[in-house]
Design a protein around this motif. Structure first.
Motif, PDB file in Angstrom:
ATOM      1  N   SER A  20       0.825  -1.205   0.000  1.00  0.00           N
ATOM      2  CA  SER A  20       0.000   0.000   0.000  1.00  0.00           C
ATOM      3  C   SER A  20       0.863   1.261   0.000  1.00  0.00           C
ATOM      4  CB  SER A  20      -0.922  -0.016   1.220  1.00  0.00           C
ATOM      5  OG  SER A  20      -1.707   1.153   1.277  1.00  0.00           O
ATOM      6  N   ILE A  21       1.934   1.257   0.813  1.00  0.00           N
ATOM      7  CA  ILE A  21       2.844   2.408   0.860  1.00  0.00           C
ATOM      8  C   ILE A  21       3.546   2.588  -0.484  1.00  0.00           C
ATOM      9  CG2 ILE A  21       4.991   3.269   1.890  1.00  0.00           C
ATOM     10  CD1 ILE A  21       4.076   1.834   4.508  1.00  0.00           C
ATOM     11  N   LEU A  22       4.013   1.483  -1.048  1.00  0.00           N
ATOM     12  CA  LEU A  22       4.775   1.548  -2.298  1.00  0.00           C
ATOM     13  C   LEU A  22       3.901   1.946  -3.478  1.00  0.00           C
ATOM     14  CD1 LEU A  22       6.974  -1.625  -1.750  1.00  0.00           C
ATOM     15  CD2 LEU A  22       7.802   0.737  -1.843  1.00  0.00           C
ATOM     16  N   MET A  23       2.633   1.541  -3.475  1.00  0.00           N
ATOM     17  CA  MET A  23       1.724   1.936  -4.552  1.00  0.00           C
ATOM     18  C   MET A  23       1.601   3.455  -4.636  1.00  0.00           C
ATOM     19  SD  MET A  23       0.217  -0.603  -6.363  1.00  0.00           S
ATOM     20  CE  MET A  23      -1.450  -0.083  -6.783  1.00  0.00           C
ATOM     21  N   GLU A  24       1.596   4.109  -3.461  1.00  0.00           N
ATOM     22  CA  GLU A  24       1.430   5.567  -3.400  1.00  0.00           C
ATOM     23  C   GLU A  24       2.756   6.321  -3.391  1.00  0.00           C
ATOM     24  OE1 GLU A  24      -1.559   6.863  -3.691  1.00  0.00           O
ATOM     25  OE2 GLU A  24      -2.355   4.806  -3.777  1.00  0.00           O
ATOM     26  N   ALA A  25       3.868   5.596  -3.381  1.00  0.00           N
ATOM     27  CA  ALA A  25       5.183   6.241  -3.300  1.00  0.00           C
ATOM     28  C   ALA A  25       5.461   7.066  -4.556  1.00  0.00           C
ATOM     29  CB  ALA A  25       6.267   5.192  -3.124  1.00  0.00           C
ATOM     30  N   PRO A  26       6.076   8.249  -4.413  1.00  0.00           N
ATOM     31  CA  PRO A  26       6.389   9.074  -5.585  1.00  0.00           C
ATOM     32  C   PRO A  26       7.151   8.336  -6.685  1.00  0.00           C
ATOM     33  CG  PRO A  26       6.689  10.348  -3.583  1.00  0.00           C
ATOM     34  CD  PRO A  26       6.385   8.949  -3.147  1.00  0.00           C
ATOM     35  N   PRO A  27       8.170   7.502  -6.360  1.00  0.00           N
ATOM     36  CA  PRO A  27       8.862   6.811  -7.447  1.00  0.00           C
ATOM     37  C   PRO A  27       7.951   5.864  -8.232  1.00  0.00           C
ATOM     38  CG  PRO A  27      10.139   6.690  -5.415  1.00  0.00           C
ATOM     39  CD  PRO A  27       8.791   7.210  -5.052  1.00  0.00           C
TER      40      PRO A  27
END
Length: 468
Positions: A317-324
């Motif tokens: 979930s965090i990585l889906m929304e991460a800027p990169p």
């Protein structure tokens, strides 16, 4: 008996008569005096030697070049310099071995160049520091487990099992290599069956833990993965504890305790080596557009901070929304639940989102090994990965599947056969148990601040390269 330079620098008495033996690092000479710096491998520092040219025949003086080995006796005097408390005023010098055309002259060499002289790089300041730290960490690993009642176990290097099920194995054979006449007749093999170099001592350690309670392995493992990255080796060293009756929470607590014990130990026992490598990293940072945290600061930070614990689902979930991920700079975009995390994802979580080590738990069962315990949701397993800054995964482990019916289904799904002995450990008095693997080389990479894993193992084995 000659004196060690480490002992002289720590405890040497001015006026004492001593003899040292070592290799020349540098030489400066004029008509009045000859200055030599000598290192014998006992510590990071070298000892300065001062001699009168009249005590050295010209032919001998010309042979006193970088790399030459000597024995020299004389008396200790107070040093006028600030880097050491004493120096040696030499009276008699014996050349043990000259070194014409020695390739490692006293100047800055790239790590790539030093890999071409892997058998000589131990004599440099950088690699002297790295391998003394590696020794200290190795000793501390045994100390940690011994204090906690673990039994050190020697597991097989030649095995018929593939603990990971990945198939990236080095085969072991006694048959002629020119065999081309149809299928291999394994009845003619030394072991009457196909065998390989081990990728892990875990399965054997599990069997031992069923009787000894708490065991650990510490030895070489092998993977024929054709990967030429800065984080992969074909031969690497693993530390693998297995503990009877431990659940996943116990496993995580043990992993964090081990890592912090090792960091504390090396910070206390290797201050000179760490300071040298810290200065090296600061120098590199000054020339970098993206400087990293100073080495000593990073080690102290990881030692003092509690590890953050999140689930794989939370990580996705965090990585889906991460800027990169949003702007497309991840090499491997996160598209949804079920993906395996890559190093860039792990490092983003550690270095940018949480800014501290994290433990990711409860991975999808389809991307983890067959032996991990299935959770009640039927989709995930009781796995745990410890992620460090600059490295990514440094420990991987799990609670093991103790239920034989679940284990059989997982083995069938992974097409793993011929492990009846492993199933016996569940047939006869099965118990909850857990374990993990710590990659020694990756941990040394983190502690030393080196950039490439080939520079923290004495003789690296990688695709196309097997030196010494």
């Amino acid at each position: 008996m000659h004196n060690k330079i480490k002992e002289l620098l720590q405890f040497g008495t001015v006026g004492a008569s001593v003899e040292i033996k070592g290799w020349i690092r540098t030489k400066r000479a004029n008509k009045q005096v000859v200055f030599l710096t000598i290192n014998d491998g006992s510590c990071q520092q070298s000892l300065q030697v001062v001699m009168a040219p009249s005590k050295l025949p010209k032919t001998l003086l010309n042979q006193l070049t970088t790399g030459a080995s000597i024995a020299i006796s004389g008396s200790l005097v107070a040093s006028a310099g600030t880097r050491q408390s004493v120096e040696l005023h030499g009276d008699q010098l014996t050349l043990l071995g000259n070194a014409p055309d020695y390739p490692l002259q006293p100047k800055s060499h790239s790590l790539e160049f030093l890999r071409t002289w892997v058998h000589l790089r131990f004599r440099t300041n950088t690699f002297g520091a790295v391998f003394r730290i590696r020794h200290a960490i190795s000793y501390a690993i045994h100390h940690f487990f011994h204090e906690r009642g673990f039994c050190y176990l020697h597991t097989p290097i030649i095995t018929a099992a593939d603990a990971e099920g990945a198939g990236e194995l080095f085969r072991v054979t006694s048959l002629a290599l020119n065999h081309t006449d149809g299928p291999v007749d394994f009845s003619k093999e030394f072991f009457n069956r196909p065998t390989n170099l081990t990728v892990s001592g875990q399965l054997a350690a599990e069997a031992a833990a069923m009787g000894l309670g708490a065991v650990y392995t510490f030895g070489p493992t092998f993977r024929a993965e054709n990967s030429n990255t800065s984080r992969h080796l074909a031969e690497f060293w693993m530390v693998e504890p297995e503990v009877a009756f431990n659940n996943l929470d116990d496993n995580i607590a043990l992993a964090e305790a081990l890592l912090k014990f090792l960091l504390d130990y090396v910070l206390k026992k290797c201050p000179a080596e760490l300071e040298f490598l810290n200065q090296r990293l600061l120098h590199n940072n000054a020339q970098s557009a993206t400087p990293s945290m100073a080495l000593l600061e990073r080690l102290q930070f990881v030692l003092e901070q509690p590890f953050v614990r999140i689930t794989y689902t939370e990580a996705i979930s965090i990585l889906m929304e991460a800027p990169p991920n949003q702007n497309g700079t991840f090499v491997y975009p996160i598209t949804g639940w079920g993906m395996d995390l890559q190093s860039e994802h792990e490092r983003y979580l550690v270095e940018h989102h949480f800014k501290r080590p994290i433990v990711v738990t409860d991975y999808p069962k389809d991307i983890k090994a067959f032996y991990m315990r299935q959770n009640d949701d039927g989709k995930t397993v009781a796995a745990m990965d410890v992620l460090f800054p600059g490295i990514g995964e440094i420990i991987g482990g799990s609670q093991r599947e103790e239920r034989i019916d679940y284990l059989k289904k997982a083995m069938q799904h992974s097409h793993i056969e011929d492990l009846n002995w492993y199933l016996d450990t569940r047939r006869f008095g099965t118990i909850p148990h857990s374990g993990f693997g710590l990659g020694l080389d990756r941990f040394v990479l983190f502690v030393t601040g080196m950039e490439n894993i080939r520079d923290v193992i004495p003789f690296p084995r990688t695709p196309g390269h097997v030196a010494c």
